[in-house]
Write a protein that holds these residues in place. Structure first.
Motif, mmCIF file in Angstrom:
data_model
loop_
_atom_site.group_PDB
_atom_site.id
_atom_site.type_symbol
_atom_site.label_atom_id
_atom_site.label_comp_id
_atom_site.label_asym_id
_atom_site.label_seq_id
_atom_site.Cartn_x
_atom_site.Cartn_y
_atom_site.Cartn_z
ATOM 1 N N SER A 88 -14.365 14.989 20.615
ATOM 2 C CA SER A 88 -13.380 15.254 21.278
ATOM 3 C C SER A 88 -12.687 16.472 20.400
ATOM 4 N N ASN A 94 -4.988 2.618 26.482
ATOM 5 C CA ASN A 94 -6.112 3.261 26.771
ATOM 6 C C ASN A 94 -6.931 3.675 25.397
ATOM 7 N N ASN A 112 -8.211 6.764 24.398
ATOM 8 C CA ASN A 112 -8.221 8.194 24.073
ATOM 9 C C ASN A 112 -7.852 8.671 22.883
#
Length: 874
Positions: free
Chosen positions: A21, A789, A791
């Motif tokens: 990322s 989540n 992320n």
RNA sequence: GCACGCGUGGCCAAACUGGCAAAGGCGCCGGUCUUAGAAACCGGAUAUUGAAGGUUCAAAUCCUUCCGCGUGUACCA
């Protein structure tokens, strides 16, 4: 989330996620304030050691902390990849220095990645690649044009062991900074950078950074630069009429001068050689020879010298003074000549005493009535001037100022400032460094390479012998060239630059590392620099950190930057050391690995004796960790066994950063245990603390839930403050305490009341986020459970928890009550209770009255929120 | 020699703008659990804060002297 904490699994998972990322890749942004977090770049030796781990764990903690505080954090790393070891490897093992270096960088990058350090890998710089050293050369030419780079014949510091020239800084104390062997002197023509041109600024600008730098570094730099103000005074030599200029900080004592003492290398000796007796010449040569010997750190050198027979005239009183040569006068400080005033200078006193020279007192301490006849020691303080002609009766301070001006007005001197700092010798007779971009033309002289011809590339595949001569001087293809100005045949400079050149400006390159035209774009750098926080070893206090400050001032004068100082805050971390065992019977230390020796200790754990496997008695010490000494701990192994998070946590927890860290393996298990403890708690509560639970309507808390909330907020404040002030061991303790309090709550997720769930969620979420700077992988994995989540913390834009004073405040505080300083009782009061109320409660307390009844109360001290002390008499 | 820093349970250390009975971790001991051990959880012990003086109602914290350790530096005129 697995039931059990598998460090390797989650570390691999998050390292992959971060890389994919680009979590730590940053760009210029107006949305957030910038923060430049910098750690000293490593030399790519091929192996990370614990000192690196400590340095980078600290830096990473700051970087994460600042991200969580909402900053746009630049956190880069690069490679100090020029230098001796690559060349040594080439000599010893015949490998190509470039290949060796590139391999090492690959290996070490892997190690850094396994530690999970949050670098922006896109911004790496490599000192040995031509894209970088091109600009070392660019700067060199700029400095040449500015008159800041020049060449002169000098005696250089020479390390016979390393076959290398060393700068003054690198040869500090007469010892080679790299190998520890004594340094000798050698005559060579060398390039220098004129650091002395900035000496005043290097001292004066310290006040701009003083608040953010450790005071001992400031002090060491100040001492190193060594500014002293005084005056030059010219003594003319009677025989030849020439002038000997001396530097003195005590011109007020000049009437007490009994001689002019010059260094053995002083030109007046050579120029008057035919007037000097053979005895004098012999002594001068003797002293010169003595000075070439390596300096022994311990030994005090005895004063030596001889009267040359020459006479010099003291311009203040016309007195004829003998000119002596003295071994304690150094040619390279001041003017290489001093006036000897034995009554007021310790060295001169010693010298005069030894050679039976006259000693005359010209300064007395203010209270002193009569002047004692015998002078038994030099009086070096300021005082009142006596026996000084028209100046008698003035103070030293007045004399200093007025006499220097008088000398100037009469043409035999002037006020002056000298420095201990010398110019920076940058020539190295080595291969693995940036070639100095200069060309020698028989017709045009010394000419710089043209900018558009840069870089002067380092040739590959050349013979490296390690004999101490410039390897490039044996490569005609390299040094044969044409003159940039007349096109005639010319010869290139074959020396390369000191590697401290690379590290003087590398962090600016991070801001714009693929610029092909300039070292970096000034506008881009203006956003990121100066460095907000720099972290590295204490050992660079005077070398690297003076050079980089010098370089910044040059860049400012070129117009690349606008500020005077490149580094706002500096943190120096202590060394990581370990026990070593060695045998030095042969004169050289031969190290034995800890697992091969038998160690006996006393009941305090101090070593009493060490025996080698063959029974031989060994010596022991605590020294910097390194592979060669056998006391190294391999970071890879540690990460493999305990995980990167635990390793980093332990290194930060074990000792304050600026302390030396004596490595003991025991203790790291405590770090693992803590992580597992938190992990189990999160796992147990994972179903109730997710965002799904509705908790908004909880407005009142049970006593135990309230207590947990207080602890949570107190911890937030503690850790926030600690990280702000760069303490890392205490916040870890605070995290452990908070975790302990979570367990103390003794609530179960199945039966917990809504207020308990709220308190637990708050505590856990805060705990996890506050763990991030120390143990980012496990924090990410646990945060995923809380936020629902995968992320990541940054993508979710999470922030460091915010301290809430109301939640931290207790309903009731405990106040100690002392009688005559002895604790006798305690009372409970509201945090808002005023002093008189608390005093009344204290006085009324039964246990207190046992000690106060029937006695006279003399005084009552109330410390708000803490204690009451009742002072009684009788 | 000079300068700076440090001395707190067996070990690493916190608190040092003076203010409660001196955090936390490692190690040690015990309990729960277990066939046993480990792990985990719970509990416990251990410190006249290097020494001696002083200032103060009150000192680990400030001052003085001494002892010990570490780092830097050394003829800088």
């Amino acid at each position: 989330m697995d039931e059990k904490y598998f460090a390797k699994k989650i570390e691999a998972k998050w390292q992959k996620k971060w890389a994919e990322s680009g979590a730590f890749e940053v760009e210029i942004s107006d949305e957030k304030p910038k923060f430049f977090q910098l750690e000293m770049l490593p030399y790519p030796s091929g192996n990370l050691h614990m000192g690196h781990v400590r340095n980078y764990a600290v830096g990473d903690a700051v970087a994460w902390y600042k991200r969580l505080k909402g900053f746009n954090v630049l956190h880069p790393i690069g490679w100090d990849s020029f230098g001796q070891p690559a060349e040594d490897a080439a000599v010893k093992r015949g490998v190509n220095p470039r290949d060796w270096t590139e391999d090492n960088i690959r290996a070490m990058r892997g190690q850094l990645e396994r530690l999970g350090l949050s670098y922006d890998w896109q911004r790496q710089m490599y000192a040995h690649r031509k894209e970088y050293y091109k600009f070392d050369q660019w700067f060199f030419i700029k400095m040449f044009e500015m008159g800041l780079a020049y060449k002169k014949m000098t005696q250089v510091n020479w390390c016979e062991n390393d076959k290398a020239t060393l700068s003054n800084e690198q040869a500090s104390g007469g010892i080679c900074w790299r190998c520890g062997e004594p340094v000798t002197k050698k005559d060579l023509e060398q390039w220098f950078f004129r650091t002395t041109a900035y000496a005043d600024q290097l001292i004066d600008d310290m006040e701009k950074i003083e608040s953010g730098w450790p005071s001992h570094v400031i002090k060491r730099q100040r001492d190193w630069i060594g500014r002293s103000t005084g005056a030059y005074v010219d003594f003319s030599v009677k025989e030849s009429g020439e002038v000997i200029r001396v530097f003195t900080t005590r011109i007020d004592t000049i009437y007490g001068a009994n001689a002019v003492v010059v260094a053995a290398e002083h030109p007046v000796i050579e120029q008057n050689a035919d007037r000097l007796s053979s005895e004098v010449i012999t002594k001068v040569n003797e002293i010169k020879a003595e000075k070439l010997k390596p300096t022994d750190h311990e030994e005090e050198i005895e004063k030596d010298g001889i009267d040359t027979g020459l006479k010099a005239v003291n311009p203040f009183n016309g007195e004829e003074l003998p000119v002596w040569v003295g071994n304690y006068v150094m040619m390279d400080y001041g003017t290489g000549a001093v006036m000897s005033v034995p009554a007021h200078d310790e060295r001169d006193f010693e010298f005069a005493t030894k050679f039976g020279m006259p000693i005359k007192r010209v300064v007395t301490s203010p209270g002193q009535e009569a002047i004692a006849d015998e002078i038994v020691a030099a009086f070096t303080d300021y005082g009142l001037m006596v026996n000084s002609g028209e100046w008698s009766g003035k103070t030293s301070e007045e004399g200093k100022a007025e006499m220097a001006d008088y000398a100037k007005a009469n043409g035999f001197g002037e006020p002056a400032t000298t420095f201990r700092l010398r110019d920076w010798g940058v020539s190295r007779q080595r291969y693995w460094g940036a070639p100095i971009p200069m060309i020698y033309c028989p017709d045009c002289g010394t000419v710089p390479v043209k900018y558009d011809e840069l870089p002067v590339e380092l040739p590959d595949n050349i013979a490296i012998t390690g004999t101490g001569e410039s390897p490039l001087a044996k490569v005609p293809e390299f040094y044969e060239t044409t003159c940039p100005s007349c096109d005639g045949p010319a010869r290139r400079e074959t020396d390369t630059m000191d590697t401290f050149v690379d590290s003087s400006w590398y962090f600016f390159r991070y801001t714009d590392n693929d610029n092909e035209v300039l070292p970096f774009d000034p506008d881009t750098a203006a956003y990121w620099t100066p460095v907000d926080q720099y972290i590295g070893g204490d050992d660079h206090a005077v070398m690297h950190l003076i050079y980089t400050r010098f370089w910044n001032k040059v860049m400012r004068d070129i117009g690349l930057v606008k500020f005077d100082e490149p580094i706002k805050r500096l943190l120096t971390q202590g060394m990581v050391v370990g026990e070593t065992f060695y045998d030095d019977a042969t004169g050289k230390k031969i190290y034995h690995a800890p697992d091969t020796v038998a160690v006996e200790r006393d009941e305090k754990g101090k070593i009493t004796s060490v025996k080698a496997a063959d029974g031989k008695e060994l010596k022991f010490a605590i020294e910097r960790m390194s592979k060669s000494k056998g006391n190294g701990v391999d970071p890879d192994e540690m990460v493999d066994v305990y995980g990167a998070d635990a390793a980093r946590l332990f290194v930060l927890f074990a000792a304050p950063v600026d302390n030396e860290l004596v490595w003991h393996e025991a203790g790291i298990e405590g770090a693992v245990r803590f992580l597992q403890r938190v992990w189990r708690f999160v796992y147990k509560w994972k179903d109730v603390i997710g965002l799904g639970t509705n908790t908004d309507e909880v407005t009142s808390f049970s006593a135990s839930a309230k207590k947990l909330r207080q602890k949570t907020h107190q911890t937030i404040r503690r850790i926030d403050q600690s990280l702000d002030t760069l303490q890392f061991n205490t916040p870890v303790a605070a995290l452990m305490e908070l975790a302990n309090d979570l367990y103390d709550l003794k609530a179960e997720p199945e039966t917990a009341s809504p207020d308990e769930v709220v308190a637990v969620r708050e505590a856990l979420t805060s705990l996890i986020l506050m763990m991030t700077p120390f143990t980012p992988h496990v924090a990410e994995e646990m945060f995923a459970v809380v936020i629902g989540n995968d992320n990541g913390i940054l993508a979710n834009d999470a922030r460091f928890p915010v301290y809430d004073e109301a939640s931290a405040k207790a309903d009731e505080i405990e106040i100690a009550v002392q009688v005559n300083g002895k604790l006798r009782s305690r009372v409970f009061a509201s945090p808002d209770a005023d002093n008189s109320e608390i005093e009344r409660m204290a006085k009324d307390d039964v246990k207190v009255r046992e000690h106060t009844d029937g006695k006279e109360v003399v005084k009552v001290i109330v410390v708000p929120g803490r204690l009451v002390n009742i002072v009684v008499k009788g």
